[in-house]
Design a protein around this motif. Structure first.
Motif, mmCIF file in Angstrom:
data_model
loop_
_atom_site.group_PDB
_atom_site.id
_atom_site.type_symbol
_atom_site.label_atom_id
_atom_site.label_comp_id
_atom_site.label_asym_id
_atom_site.label_seq_id
_atom_site.Cartn_x
_atom_site.Cartn_y
_atom_site.Cartn_z
ATOM 1 N N GLN A 71 0.836 -1.205 0.000
ATOM 2 C CA GLN A 71 0.000 0.000 0.000
ATOM 3 C C GLN A 71 0.868 1.252 0.000
ATOM 4 O OE1 GLN A 71 -2.474 -0.333 3.448
ATOM 5 N NE2 GLN A 71 -4.078 -1.500 2.389
ATOM 6 N N THR A 74 2.504 1.662 -3.450
ATOM 7 C CA THR A 74 1.491 2.085 -4.417
ATOM 8 C C THR A 74 1.150 3.560 -4.232
ATOM 9 O OG1 THR A 74 0.586 -0.148 -4.410
ATOM 10 C CG2 THR A 74 -0.816 1.592 -5.311
ATOM 11 N N HIS A 75 1.047 3.988 -2.987
ATOM 12 C CA HIS A 75 0.743 5.390 -2.701
ATOM 13 C C HIS A 75 1.877 6.306 -3.170
ATOM 14 C CE1 HIS A 75 -1.318 8.649 -0.732
ATOM 15 N NE2 HIS A 75 -0.202 8.981 -0.091
ATOM 16 N N HIS A 78 1.893 6.802 -7.040
ATOM 17 C CA HIS A 78 0.909 7.728 -7.606
ATOM 18 C C HIS A 78 1.510 9.120 -7.788
ATOM 19 C CE1 HIS A 78 -2.335 4.946 -7.582
ATOM 20 N NE2 HIS A 78 -2.395 4.828 -6.262
ATOM 21 N N MET A 143 -1.146 3.897 3.722
ATOM 22 C CA MET A 143 -1.175 5.255 3.152
ATOM 23 C C MET A 143 -0.367 6.210 4.021
ATOM 24 S SD MET A 143 -3.100 5.075 0.498
ATOM 25 C CE MET A 143 -4.736 5.184 -0.144
ATOM 26 N N GLY A 146 3.270 5.614 3.328
ATOM 27 C CA GLY A 146 3.650 6.227 2.056
ATOM 28 C C GLY A 146 3.796 7.733 2.172
ATOM 29 N N ASP A 147 2.850 8.380 2.871
ATOM 30 C CA ASP A 147 2.947 9.830 3.084
ATOM 31 C C ASP A 147 4.171 10.197 3.895
ATOM 32 O OD1 ASP A 147 0.737 10.555 1.628
ATOM 33 O OD2 ASP A 147 -0.628 10.534 3.352
#
Length: 184
Positions: A71, A74-75, A78, A143, A146-147
């Motif tokens: 995840q 993937t984040h 983007h 998420m 990732g952030d």
């Protein structure tokens, strides 16, 4: 300069190792060139992935850790095409160069700075990134992770603040490096 051509250098004094003392100047830079990884190769990225998965695994649930990692990647993908570069750059921005240990000397507790190996620095930076992602609330952990990787690559976020704080404390206590043998 290579990949890190936009990084500014302002090293005043390097870290100098003497026989029993470490003299450290922490006024290095606001943005740091890669200390531990000179280029983003697949082996360093896979090492970071392995370390992250082992830190994410709880009670033997490796599939959960893998899902969170996927995840996060993937984040990141983007926003950026070079995921491996962003992950390695984020870890470079969070990895501390020095640490400190508390030593009890003559009835007082002193914070003695010490140099970290590259593996110790990466592990500490990754622990800070994971803890910063855990502190974020409101959406899924993958998420948030990732952030946090994106924020760390930009030189922002809680993990980068922790690094600067550790360097500041080690700089302030560099007079106690003569007690470094005490920490062994």
């Amino acid at each position: 300069m290579g990949i890190y051509s936009n990084v500014t250098h302002c090293i005043h004094r390097p870290i100098v190792l003497y026989r029993y003392r470490i003299y450290v100047s922490m006024t290095f830079f606001l943005r740091q060139q890669s200390v531990f990884m000179t280029s983003v190769d697949m082996s360093s990225y896979m090492e970071i992935r392995r370390m992250c998965l082992s830190l994410l695994t709880r009670s033997g649930h490796t599939c959960r850790a893998q899902r969170v990692w996927n995840q996060a990647i993937t984040h990141i993908s983007h926003d950026h095409a070079h995921v491996q570069h962003m992950v390695c750059q984020a870890l470079d921005m969070c990895a501390p160069i020095v640490s400190y240990r508390r030593v009890r000397v003559a009835g007082t507790s002193l914070q003695v700075p010490k140099l970290l190996t590259s593996h110790q620095a990466r592990a500490q930076g990754l622990r800070w990134i994971l803890e910063a992602a855990h502190r974020r609330h409101g959406y899924e952990y993958g998420m948030c992770l990732g952030d946090e990787f994106l924020d760390a690559a930009r030189g922002q976020g809680w993990a980068v603040q922790q690094r600067y704080e550790m360097h500041r404390i080690a700089e302030a206590n560099r007079a106690y490096t003569r007690y470094q043998w005490w920490t062994l």
